[in-house]
Design a protein around this motif. Sequence first.
Motif, short mmCIF file in Angstrom:
data_model
loop_
_atom_site.label_atom_id
_atom_site.label_comp_id
_atom_site.label_asym_id
_atom_site.label_seq_id
_atom_site.Cartn_x
_atom_site.Cartn_y
_atom_site.Cartn_z
N GLY A 151 0.90 -5.00 5.33
CA GLY A 151 0.38 -5.31 4.01
C GLY A 151 0.78 -4.32 2.95
O GLY A 151 0.13 -4.23 1.90
N LEU A 152 1.86 -3.59 3.17
CA LEU A 152 2.30 -2.57 2.22
C LEU A 152 3.30 -3.15 1.22
O LEU A 152 4.03 -4.11 1.52
CB LEU A 152 2.93 -1.39 2.97
N ASP A 153 3.33 -2.57 0.04
CA ASP A 153 4.21 -3.05 -1.03
C ASP A 153 5.67 -2.77 -0.70
O ASP A 153 6.03 -1.68 -0.24
CB ASP A 153 3.83 -2.33 -2.33
N GLY A 158 -1.97 1.62 6.69
CA GLY A 158 -1.90 1.12 5.32
C GLY A 158 -1.99 2.19 4.26
O GLY A 158 -2.03 1.89 3.07
N ASN A 159 -2.00 3.46 4.68
CA ASN A 159 -2.11 4.59 3.76
C ASN A 159 -0.72 5.12 3.44
O ASN A 159 -0.03 5.64 4.33
CB ASN A 159 -2.97 5.69 4.41
N LEU A 160 -0.30 5.01 2.19
CA LEU A 160 1.06 5.39 1.82
C LEU A 160 1.32 6.89 1.99
O LEU A 160 2.44 7.30 2.29
CB LEU A 160 1.36 4.97 0.38
N VAL A 161 0.30 7.71 1.80
CA VAL A 161 0.47 9.16 1.99
C VAL A 161 0.76 9.47 3.45
O VAL A 161 1.66 10.27 3.78
CB VAL A 161 -0.78 9.92 1.51
N VAL A 162 0.02 8.84 4.36
CA VAL A 162 0.24 9.03 5.80
C VAL A 162 1.62 8.51 6.20
O VAL A 162 2.35 9.14 6.98
CB VAL A 162 -0.87 8.33 6.61
N VAL A 163 2.00 7.35 5.65
CA VAL A 163 3.33 6.78 5.94
C VAL A 163 4.43 7.72 5.46
O VAL A 163 5.41 7.96 6.17
CB VAL A 163 3.47 5.40 5.28
#
Length: 464
Positions: A288-290, A346-351
């Motif tokens: 569900g990421l952009d 779903g966390n962009l910082v973790v990704v």
Amino acid sequence: MSTAARPAHAGHTPSSAASSQSPGAHRKTPKKAALASFLGSTLEYYDFFIYGTAAALVFPALFFPADNPTAGLVAAFATFGVAYVARPLGGMVMGHFGDRLGRRNVLLMTLTLMGLASLGIGFLPTYSSVGLLAPVLLTLGRLLQGFSAGAESAGASTLTLEHSPEGKRGFFTSFVMAGYASGMVLATVVFVPITALPKEDLMTWGWRVPFWCSAAVLAIAYWVRTHLEETPVFKEARAEGEVRKLPLGQVLRYQAGDVVRVLFMSIFSVMQTIFTVFGLSYATAHGGLDKGAILTINAVAIGLSMLVMPPVAALSDRVGRKPLLLIAMIGCSGALFAYFWALGTGNLVVVAAASFVFMTVLYSGFNGVWPGFFAELFAAPVRYSGMALGNQLGLLVAGFGPMIGGLLMTAGPAGWVPVAVFGTACALAAVIATASSRETAHTPVDELGGPYLKAVSGHPAPTK
């Protein structure tokens, strides 16, 4: 010793080829060779990344029937992988001519073919216009890309290695894969605004723009390569009658073991295609990421690796190639699991953090070192052919990595685990191949390719 039996020694001092250059020109040549290889790899990987991105985001709807999106995605990833089927053929054909006619001339041919194939893809009609002819033409364009790319990395590595001074071969050849990072960044810079277009514009003309832009990269890279001299190694081999009629046959006769080692080490590149292609699809479809956010994170992680690869390669000139390769392979095996877990949060910082560790830090240890190491395993008369064949056969697995990932993925939050296990299995094969290879960092350039040298000259093979 007769010229028929004596291999080309790239380190002869003086040689007729090497001594013909002024000292100033000699000092500039490694930098020019590294720049030429950097730009050629930039074009190769720019083209491959824009294709992979398009395959993940738009090709399933544009070039395949719309009634089954899952089948369209697998088919699009299959066209991404089919280029890797053509790569071994391109490596064999162009490697033969590279060892017969010269490194520089063949690299000009591969560069032109790659650029024209990519430009042509940007003008293709879609499934809604011409039906089944659309995926056929797309596959043909991808095959031409693969044929060209099959000779590019081996040729660029060979050319740069043979222009490099002793003690800095790893550093200069690392710019071959620094071009990989540059190509990824350029592809993302082009695609991020494209993905922000209204859907109708994206699906009609927007997706074509990145392919059209490859013409600019082609023009710059071609101009640089036309101003680069042939390597002293090849000039000397040609002058002394040491160019082989069938270099591929020679390398399979005397260095088949090294071809196999390069093959299995190259399988490790599946980590790259899983990260850049399958990971993008998984992040957007299941996490569900952009799209734009993931593309940006990937571009930053890979772009930063441009700053990591040359220092790592320079370190390999001091401590050896094998230790750094083994650290990278084992480290990436664990980091791949962490990367997919991060996508699931779903966390962009973790990704972003997981991407940095996986791609910028660990995978750079492989990418910065393998161009020099693979080329160093082979003797000069068969170097292009041997490296191209082993490298491209191994990349078959990497090319179909996204498709294999799509087939292995299961339902549920942990559906990515079989994909990560597959990547780890490939890494294990690469670890075994690396551990069984000769260390080459401190071997003089005219002693590289020990099994070949021993067979054709009777000299004992280097044991370093």
